[in-house]
Write a protein that holds these residues in place. Structure first.
Motif, PDB file in Angstrom:
ATOM      1  N   SER A  34      -4.598   6.914  -2.910  1.00  0.00           N
ATOM      2  CA  SER A  34      -3.653   5.763  -2.672  1.00  0.00           C
ATOM      3  C   SER A  34      -3.697   4.625  -3.592  1.00  0.00           C
ATOM      4  O   SER A  34      -4.733   4.610  -4.184  1.00  0.00           O
ATOM      5  CB  SER A  34      -4.299   5.403  -0.965  1.00  0.00           C
ATOM      6  OG  SER A  34      -5.511   4.909  -1.435  1.00  0.00           O
ATOM      7  N   ARG A  44      -3.489   0.201  -3.399  1.00  0.00           N
ATOM      8  CA  ARG A  44      -3.491  -0.936  -2.749  1.00  0.00           C
ATOM      9  C   ARG A  44      -3.231  -2.248  -3.666  1.00  0.00           C
ATOM     10  O   ARG A  44      -4.023  -2.240  -4.624  1.00  0.00           O
ATOM     11  CB  ARG A  44      -4.667  -1.191  -1.777  1.00  0.00           C
ATOM     12  CG  ARG A  44      -5.179  -0.365  -0.960  1.00  0.00           C
ATOM     13  CD  ARG A  44      -5.819  -0.776   0.140  1.00  0.00           C
ATOM     14  NE  ARG A  44      -7.114  -1.367  -0.268  1.00  0.00           N
ATOM     15  CZ  ARG A  44      -8.233  -0.702  -1.045  1.00  0.00           C
ATOM     16  NH1 ARG A  44      -8.251   0.483  -0.759  1.00  0.00           N
ATOM     17  NH2 ARG A  44      -9.323  -1.478  -1.293  1.00  0.00           N
ATOM     18  N   THR A  58       0.675  -1.344   0.005  1.00  0.00           N
ATOM     19  CA  THR A  58      -0.010  -0.084   0.101  1.00  0.00           C
ATOM     20  C   THR A  58       0.835   1.369  -0.050  1.00  0.00           C
ATOM     21  O   THR A  58       1.926   1.136   0.426  1.00  0.00           O
ATOM     22  CB  THR A  58      -0.860   0.103   1.263  1.00  0.00           C
ATOM     23  OG1 THR A  58      -0.273   0.069   2.492  1.00  0.00           O
ATOM     24  CG2 THR A  58      -1.669  -1.239   1.409  1.00  0.00           C
ATOM     25  N   ARG A 107      -2.385  -6.248  -4.242  1.00  0.00           N
ATOM     26  CA  ARG A 107      -2.198  -7.819  -4.105  1.00  0.00           C
ATOM     27  C   ARG A 107      -1.677  -8.841  -4.868  1.00  0.00           C
ATOM     28  O   ARG A 107      -1.707  -8.481  -5.974  1.00  0.00           O
ATOM     29  CB  ARG A 107      -3.461  -8.217  -3.664  1.00  0.00           C
ATOM     30  CG  ARG A 107      -3.537  -9.780  -3.055  1.00  0.00           C
ATOM     31  CD  ARG A 107      -4.529 -10.083  -2.329  1.00  0.00           C
ATOM     32  NE  ARG A 107      -5.853 -10.208  -3.399  1.00  0.00           N
ATOM     33  CZ  ARG A 107      -6.142 -11.377  -4.196  1.00  0.00           C
ATOM     34  NH1 ARG A 107      -5.294 -12.474  -4.116  1.00  0.00           N
ATOM     35  NH2 ARG A 107      -7.104 -11.402  -5.038  1.00  0.00           N
TER      36      ARG A 107
END
Length: 282
Positions: free
Chosen positions: A114, A116, A103, A118
């Motif tokens: 922002s 994020r 992040t 995975r």
């Protein structure tokens, strides 16, 4: 297929590069017996002490969890409330780094941007930008082909890999494929030899250091000419896409860390000095 939800933003070149420079504060993943290391840095730009950064990394077996925070200080904080926070976690597999999640948040006042990410099986599989932005379609100049994401690391994990390379080989000759949620680029490290640094009133480190040059090579993604004050523009390579990093061992029983960073941009020279380093939980 990676799931990507994006928002187009005009992020300044200085702030974008700062995220990369500050991420270098992360310690190497060598020495899993050491639970947590903390490092603090002072950031100078054009001779002015403009920002500070603190980072910590927790090591448990073959796992790493890294967190970093940075913010402006002094006179610069009067004109801007810019701050940055980034976190990465993953696994160490021999000489490889396998990130799980990453992040990054940059904020100014009440506005925040922002991303994020995975990861799974050595590739990003889910990317979310807040606020959202539309994913570039195939054929658009900002589109990133799926084939270019295999093996890509987030910026922090890529730099951990570089530090592990210095730790193991006393050299930083390597290339790291990086994906930051908007762009695919390579961090190309080359060795500039060893130096003996002396502590100063700016830098707490004294001792031998490996000097490395890091150059950013653009691959694909959001590199349009109008983006980020043209820092990420396509075309000829630019000298301000590189910096020098000195790696040393400030703690006799600790890992190799970045102890100094230096680079020149169109807006002036930046310097990042190690202020302190220590271990937590021992």
């Amino acid at each position: 297929m990676v799931k990507r939800v994006h928002r187009f933003t005009r992020r300044s070149a200085v702030a974008t590069m700062a995220a990369g420079w500050l991420a270098l504060a992360a310690p190497s993943v060598q020495g899993a017996s050491d639970p947590t290391f903390r490092v603090a840095y002072d950031i100078y730009f054009g001779g002015l002490h403009l920002a500070v950064a603190d980072a910590s990394v927790s090591l448990t077996g073959a796992r790493y969890v890294l967190g970093l925070r940075a913010n402006l200080r002094g006179i610069s904080s009067v004109f801007s409330s810019w701050r940055l926070e980034t976190n990465s976690r993953g696994a160490v597999n021999g000489s490889s780094i396998l990130p799980d999640a990453h992040t990054l948040t940059q904020a100014r006042g009440g506005d925040a941007d922002s991303v994020r990410m995975r990861f799974d099986s050595g590739r990003p599989v889910d990317v979310v930008h807040t606020p959202e932005r539309e994913e570039p379609a195939p054929g658009h100049e900002d589109f990133i082909p799926e084939s270019e994401l295999q093996g890509a690391l987030d910026p922090v994990s890529a730099l951990i890999l570089a530090m592990q390379t210095v730790e193991n080989a006393q050299s930083c000759q390597m290339r790291a494929p990086v994906y930051d949620g908007r762009r695919r680029f390579d961090l190309v490290f080359s060795s500039l030899g060893s130096e003996n640094l002396e502590a100063t009133r700016y830098n707490a480190y004294s001792g031998p250091a490996t000097r490395c040059r890091v150059h950013i090579e653009l691959v694909s993604g959001a590199f349009s000419a109008a983006d980020s004050d043209s820092f990420w523009s396509r075309g000829a390579d630019r000298s301000d896409r590189q910096m020098d990093v000195w790696f040393g061992r400030p703690l006799s029983d600790g890992p190799v860390l970045p102890v100094r960073l230096q680079g020149d941009t169109r807006f002036g020279r930046f310097l990042i000095h190690l202020r302190e380093a220590g271990s937590i939980g021992q």
